[in-house]
Design a protein around this motif. Structure first.
Motif, PDB file in Angstrom:
ATOM      1  N   SER A 119       0.843  -1.205   0.000  1.00 52.13           N
ATOM      2  CA  SER A 119       0.000   0.000   0.000  1.00 52.13           C
ATOM      3  C   SER A 119       0.876   1.252   0.000  1.00 52.13           C
ATOM      4  CB  SER A 119      -0.982   0.012   1.169  1.00 52.13           C
ATOM      5  OG  SER A 119      -1.964   1.001   0.927  1.00 52.13           O
ATOM      6  N   SER A 120       1.507   1.565   1.130  1.00 50.24           N
ATOM      7  CA  SER A 120       2.527   2.616   1.241  1.00 50.24           C
ATOM      8  C   SER A 120       2.264   3.867   0.387  1.00 50.24           C
ATOM      9  CB  SER A 120       3.904   2.029   0.888  1.00 50.24           C
ATOM     10  OG  SER A 120       4.140   0.872   1.640  1.00 50.24           O
ATOM     11  N   PRO A 121       1.110   4.508   0.599  1.00 47.29           N
ATOM     12  CA  PRO A 121       0.798   5.698  -0.198  1.00 47.29           C
ATOM     13  C   PRO A 121       1.644   6.896   0.225  1.00 47.29           C
ATOM     14  CG  PRO A 121      -0.834   5.412   1.515  1.00 47.29           C
ATOM     15  CD  PRO A 121       0.074   4.215   1.595  1.00 47.29           C
ATOM     16  N   ASN A 122       1.633   7.903  -0.619  1.00 48.59           N
ATOM     17  CA  ASN A 122       2.350   9.123  -0.291  1.00 48.59           C
ATOM     18  C   ASN A 122       1.402  10.123   0.318  1.00 48.59           C
ATOM     19  OD1 ASN A 122       4.739   8.089  -1.378  1.00 48.59           O
ATOM     20  ND2 ASN A 122       4.017   8.608  -3.429  1.00 48.59           N
ATOM     21  N   ILE A 123       1.698  10.455   1.539  1.00 48.87           N
ATOM     22  CA  ILE A 123       0.892  11.434   2.237  1.00 48.87           C
ATOM     23  C   ILE A 123       1.105  12.768   1.547  1.00 48.87           C
ATOM     24  CG2 ILE A 123       0.902  12.718   4.395  1.00 48.87           C
ATOM     25  CD1 ILE A 123       0.741  10.264   5.817  1.00 48.87           C
ATOM     26  N   ASN A 156       2.912  -0.758   6.394  1.00 42.86           N
ATOM     27  CA  ASN A 156       2.561   0.348   5.508  1.00 42.86           C
ATOM     28  C   ASN A 156       3.668   1.390   5.618  1.00 42.86           C
ATOM     29  OD1 ASN A 156       1.396   2.556   4.216  1.00 42.86           O
ATOM     30  ND2 ASN A 156      -0.665   1.916   4.826  1.00 42.86           N
ATOM     31  N   TYR A 157       4.543   1.391   4.633  1.00 44.99           N
ATOM     32  CA  TYR A 157       5.710   2.282   4.643  1.00 44.99           C
ATOM     33  C   TYR A 157       5.270   3.629   4.071  1.00 44.99           C
ATOM     34  CZ  TYR A 157      10.627   3.544   3.549  1.00 44.99           C
ATOM     35  OH  TYR A 157      11.862   4.139   3.462  1.00 44.99           O
ATOM     36  N   LEU A 158       4.636   4.397   4.898  1.00 47.55           N
ATOM     37  CA  LEU A 158       4.044   5.660   4.442  1.00 47.55           C
ATOM     38  C   LEU A 158       5.071   6.577   3.791  1.00 47.55           C
ATOM     39  CD1 LEU A 158       1.800   6.673   7.474  1.00 47.55           C
ATOM     40  CD2 LEU A 158       1.028   5.841   5.239  1.00 47.55           C
ATOM     41  N   GLY A 159       4.699   7.152   2.667  1.00 50.30           N
ATOM     42  CA  GLY A 159       5.549   8.163   2.038  1.00 50.30           C
ATOM     43  C   GLY A 159       5.272   9.490   2.721  1.00 50.30           C
ATOM     44  N   ASP A 160       5.809   9.617   3.931  1.00 55.84           N
ATOM     45  CA  ASP A 160       5.460  10.804   4.718  1.00 55.84           C
ATOM     46  C   ASP A 160       6.643  11.772   4.833  1.00 55.84           C
ATOM     47  OD1 ASP A 160       7.026   9.245   6.317  1.00 55.84           O
ATOM     48  OD2 ASP A 160       5.625   9.101   7.991  1.00 55.84           O
ATOM     49  N   LEU A 305      18.508   9.951   0.450  1.00 54.95           N
ATOM     50  CA  LEU A 305      17.635   9.545  -0.645  1.00 54.95           C
ATOM     51  C   LEU A 305      16.773   8.344  -0.308  1.00 54.95           C
ATOM     52  CD1 LEU A 305      20.440  10.422  -2.902  1.00 54.95           C
ATOM     53  CD2 LEU A 305      18.110  10.984  -3.581  1.00 54.95           C
ATOM     54  N   TYR A 306      15.824   8.139  -1.221  1.00 56.15           N
ATOM     55  CA  TYR A 306      14.867   7.035  -1.112  1.00 56.15           C
ATOM     56  C   TYR A 306      15.585   5.715  -0.809  1.00 56.15           C
ATOM     57  CZ  TYR A 306      10.678   4.422  -2.723  1.00 56.15           C
ATOM     58  OH  TYR A 306       9.585   3.601  -2.828  1.00 56.15           O
ATOM     59  N   ALA A 307      16.696   5.460  -1.518  1.00 57.17           N
ATOM     60  CA  ALA A 307      17.410   4.196  -1.335  1.00 57.17           C
ATOM     61  C   ALA A 307      18.016   4.097   0.069  1.00 57.17           C
ATOM     62  CB  ALA A 307      18.503   4.047  -2.389  1.00 57.17           C
ATOM     63  N   VAL A 327       8.751  -9.188   1.330  1.00 60.48           N
ATOM     64  CA  VAL A 327       8.385  -8.780  -0.019  1.00 60.48           C
ATOM     65  C   VAL A 327       7.914  -7.327  -0.028  1.00 60.48           C
ATOM     66  CG1 VAL A 327       7.793 -11.124  -0.741  1.00 60.48           C
ATOM     67  CG2 VAL A 327       6.017  -9.621   0.111  1.00 60.48           C
ATOM     68  N   TYR A 328       8.131  -6.691  -1.170  1.00 60.91           N
ATOM     69  CA  TYR A 328       7.736  -5.300  -1.383  1.00 60.91           C
ATOM     70  C   TYR A 328       6.778  -5.269  -2.555  1.00 60.91           C
ATOM     71  CZ  TYR A 328      11.887  -4.105   1.421  1.00 60.91           C
ATOM     72  OH  TYR A 328      12.820  -3.993   2.415  1.00 60.91           O
ATOM     73  N   VAL A 329       5.531  -4.930  -2.286  1.00 62.96           N
ATOM     74  CA  VAL A 329       4.549  -4.878  -3.362  1.00 62.96           C
ATOM     75  C   VAL A 329       4.485  -3.446  -3.886  1.00 62.96           C
ATOM     76  CG1 VAL A 329       2.179  -5.427  -4.034  1.00 62.96           C
ATOM     77  CG2 VAL A 329       3.272  -6.673  -2.140  1.00 62.96           C
ATOM     78  N   GLU A 333       7.763   0.212 -12.026  1.00 62.74           N
ATOM     79  CA  GLU A 333       8.651   1.324 -12.356  1.00 62.74           C
ATOM     80  C   GLU A 333       9.725   1.504 -11.287  1.00 62.74           C
ATOM     81  OE1 GLU A 333       5.493   1.409 -11.707  1.00 62.74           O
ATOM     82  OE2 GLU A 333       5.000   3.020 -10.308  1.00 62.74           O
ATOM     83  N   GLN A 334       9.581   0.804 -10.156  1.00 63.05           N
ATOM     84  CA  GLN A 334      10.610   0.923  -9.116  1.00 63.05           C
ATOM     85  C   GLN A 334      11.549  -0.284  -9.068  1.00 63.05           C
ATOM     86  OE1 GLN A 334       9.375   2.435  -5.280  1.00 63.05           O
ATOM     87  NE2 GLN A 334       7.833   3.770  -6.194  1.00 63.05           N
ATOM     88  N   SER A 335      11.550  -1.085 -10.119  1.00 57.52           N
ATOM     89  CA  SER A 335      12.385  -2.295 -10.132  1.00 57.52           C
ATOM     90  C   SER A 335      13.866  -1.979  -9.938  1.00 57.52           C
ATOM     91  CB  SER A 335      12.213  -3.051 -11.445  1.00 57.52           C
ATOM     92  OG  SER A 335      10.929  -3.617 -11.464  1.00 57.52           O
TER      93      SER A 335
HETATM   94  N1  ARG Z   1       5.544   5.522  -1.311  1.00 59.96           N
HETATM   95  C1  ARG Z   1       6.107   4.873  -2.439  1.00 59.96           C
HETATM   96  C2  ARG Z   1       5.347   5.259  -3.698  1.00 59.96           C
HETATM   97  O1  ARG Z   1       4.166   5.501  -3.655  1.00 59.96           O
HETATM   98  C3  ARG Z   1       6.086   3.373  -2.318  1.00 59.96           C
HETATM   99  C4  ARG Z   1       6.887   2.816  -1.183  1.00 59.96           C
HETATM  100  C5  ARG Z   1       7.127   1.364  -1.363  1.00 59.96           C
HETATM  101  N2  ARG Z   1       7.857   0.752  -0.304  1.00 59.96           N
HETATM  102  C6  ARG Z   1       9.174   0.907  -0.103  1.00 59.96           C
HETATM  103  N3  ARG Z   1       9.727   0.286   0.911  1.00 59.96           N
HETATM  104  N4  ARG Z   1       9.909   1.640  -0.892  1.00 59.96           N
HETATM  105  O2  ARG Z   1       5.943   5.313  -4.754  1.00 59.96           O
END
Ligand code: ARG
Length: 562
Positions: A119-123, A156-160, A305-307, A327-329, A333-335
């Motif tokens: 899920s991990s949406p971006n706030i 849920n790794y929130l994009g916060d 950074l993100y990484a 696992v990371y669902v 595009e983030q491969s």
């Molecule tokens: N918030 C990111 C996006 O919407 C997804 C995060 C996925 N999880 C992770 N651990 N990078 O693009």
């Protein structure tokens, strides 16, 4: 189940060193009953054993005897196996009625830990249709893993955190209205976000200002921090509303911001291993030997950074959970990103690096086009859910106006339709979004499976006073046999859906079980009083159990009436 049995017999007979799974993957289910219930093409073995395939088929047909195989015949290079219908139907029906929802469960997870990031949406952005995919695929994979005996941790790794907050703060300071944001936070924050991007096209200073606000946030400026906290809180509140509608829950909401003060230690750790080099003022890990671009840890201006965050989060998760699989669902595009993260960890020498896996998926398209948040063309998930429920209610009103609990059923059908529409597609394929299509009661839809379940359930209700006794004599007629065969396949479907991270196998299985059952129902009078009555009720009962459990694994409810 019988594929496994056949595979083991073949392996034993020729003393083969290839795996059971490999043989099983060669076994086919013939289209025509005249070719048996299982067919094994002998070409592969022929190569291996340097004999003709026909010879091998002949030998197998002579040597293999099993109580559950009625006959085993060679047909040219093929081995055709006919199952003992009575025996098989007794055994599967007994098994299902005894184990009920536990039918199809496995123990191979051994209570080891399975961590799933989904899920991990971006706030600061709305929960878009794009995040729906990660949510429903992840939720289903979590349930499947649980059914295979794993202890599951849902994250849920929130994009916060990130520059989008600087932009949002900047937009809010310019055009925002506190009262309005309080009243309808998500709509208003989205409008601000969209306005920012529109205006920034004409006014390049805006982007700089956005960056400045983010810099302030990173430096703990109090005004920026208070606004960030407020936006985060309001967004999370709105996301939770969506999660409640979808009946999805998480064990942790530790998102990007959670790792703000933990990344320095990651960089120290990687430096101590001699992996970090400087490149034009930035700090990177070179991954040339894996033919990957360098993984950027820290920019010239000091921003991480993100990484860096993901590497930090992975270490934290391993420390907390000692996962046997993580696992990371996340969209395909983030491969590259995940490839880099996993490779850096492998280079750092952690032995759990190979336990991590990116489970990618394709886009949701509307009229063949990708949806984008920035341009404001975004479809709000919550609006879609409400439309789906309304349309479901309309369909129910046409089909079954006197249904009790209409509201609740409409909810289950509307949500179920959306989830099923997503999950029936192989996850790497793009999904075209269409409410009308997904809510049809006929065809390959969620409502079709739910409706089949409710229909079977209504037979059970009518039969309530009758007993299931007597089903031990076994069913072997033309119409029940395809249903029985489907029922036997469920445990294997669960297992392979797990290994391939692929809920679509279960979705498509439920469609074909429903189709087989509906043919049965159209051709057989289930409630006729004869000596097979108990057996037929047992069959219908078993179908309701498996449909319900299969839907549950997809995250979909199975109403008793609809
Ligand atoms: N918030 C990111 C996006 O919407 C997804 C995060 C996925 N999880 C992770 N651990 N990078 O693009």
């Amino acid at each position: 189940m019988y594929e496994g049995l056949l595979a083991r017999r073949i392996i034993a007979l020729f003393n083969l060193t290839i795996t059971e799974a490999e043989i099983m993957s060669l076994i086919e289910q013939p289209k025509f009953q005249s070719q048996g219930d299982l067919a094994f093409p002998c070409f592969r073995l022929a190569k291996l054993l340097k004999q003709s395939p026909n010879q091998i088929a002949l030998k197998l047909s002579k040597e293999i005897q099993e109580a559950s195989f009625e006959s085993v015949e060679a047909s040219g290079p093929y081995l055709n196996v006919f199952l003992n219908k009575k025996l098989v139907s007794n055994s599967v029906l007994t098994n299902i009625l005894l184990n009920r929802s536990a039918y199809g469960a496995h123990q191979f997870g051994n209570n080891k830990t399975f961590v799933i990031d989904f899920s991990s949406p971006n706030i600061a952005k709305p929960f878009s249709m794009g995040h729906l995919r990660s949510t429903v695929i992840g939720n289903s994979l979590a349930k499947i893993a649980e059914k295979c005996g794993y202890k599951v941790v849902k994250i849920n790794y929130l994009g916060d955190w990130g520059t989008q907050f600087g932009k949002l703060i900047c937009a809010y300071k310019r055009w925002g209205d506190e009262q309005q944001v309080r009243e309808a936070p998500i709509k208003n924050l989205l409008n601000l976000y969209v306005k920012f991007h529109k205006e920034a096209e004409a006014d390049s200073q805006l982007d700089d200002q956005g960056r400045e606000w983010f810099k302030k946030l990173e430096d703990n400026d109090s005004e920026a921090t208070v606004l960030w906290q407020w936006f985060r809180k309001e967004s999370l509140h709105a996301f939770n509303h969506v999660y409640n509608l979808l009946n999805v829950s998480f064990d942790s909401f530790n998102g990007e911001a959670f790792y703000n003060d933990k990344m320095a230690e990651t960089i120290r750790w990687l430096k101590a291993k001699g992996l970090v080099v400087e490149s034009a003022g930035a700090e990177v890990v070179r991954l040339d030997e894996s033919a990957l671009p360098p993984c950027l840890l820290k920019k010239k201006d000091g921003a991480t950074l993100y990484a860096t965050r993901d590497i930090t989060a992975a270490r934290d998760r391993y420390h907390n959970y000692q996962f046997s699989k993580a696992v990371y669902v996340v969209g395909h595009e983030q491969s590259l990103h995940f490839n880099q993260v996993f490779t850096v960890l492998a280079k750092a020498g952690v032995n759990w690096a190979q336990k991590m896996e990116h489970v990618p998926f394709g886009f949701i398209l509307k009229d063949g086009k990708k949806m984008s948040t920035r341009k404001g063309k975004v479809v709000l998930l919550e609006d879609v859910i409400n439309d789906a429920i309304k349309l479901a209610e309309h369909n129910i009103n046409v089909k079954n106006p006197s249904l009790p609990n209409k509201q609740q059923v409409a909810h289950q059908v509307g949500i179920g339709a959306m989830i099923f529409h997503d999950l029936k597609h192989y996850r790497l394929h793009n999904v075209e979004f269409s409410l009308d299509e997904m809510l049809r009661f006929e065809g390959t839809t969620g409502p079709y499976v739910q409706y089949t379940h409710a229909r079977a359930q209504s037979i059970i209700t009518k039969a309530e006073l009758l007993s299931e006794d007597g089903f031990m004599q076994g069913l072997c007629d033309t119409w029940s046999w395809p249903v029985i065969k489907h029922l036997t396949a469920f445990p294997d479907k669960v297992e392979s859906a797990f290994h391939e991270n692929d809920p679509s196998q279960i979705a498509r299985y439920l469609i074909s079980l429903s189709q087989a059952f509906n043919k049965y129902y159209a051709n057989v009078k289930v409630l006729t009083a004869d000596d097979q009555l108990g057996a037929r009720i047992a069959l219908v009962n078993a179908v309701t159990i498996v449909l319900q459990e299969g839907l549950r694994l997809l995250g979909i409810a199975a109403p008793d009436k609809m």
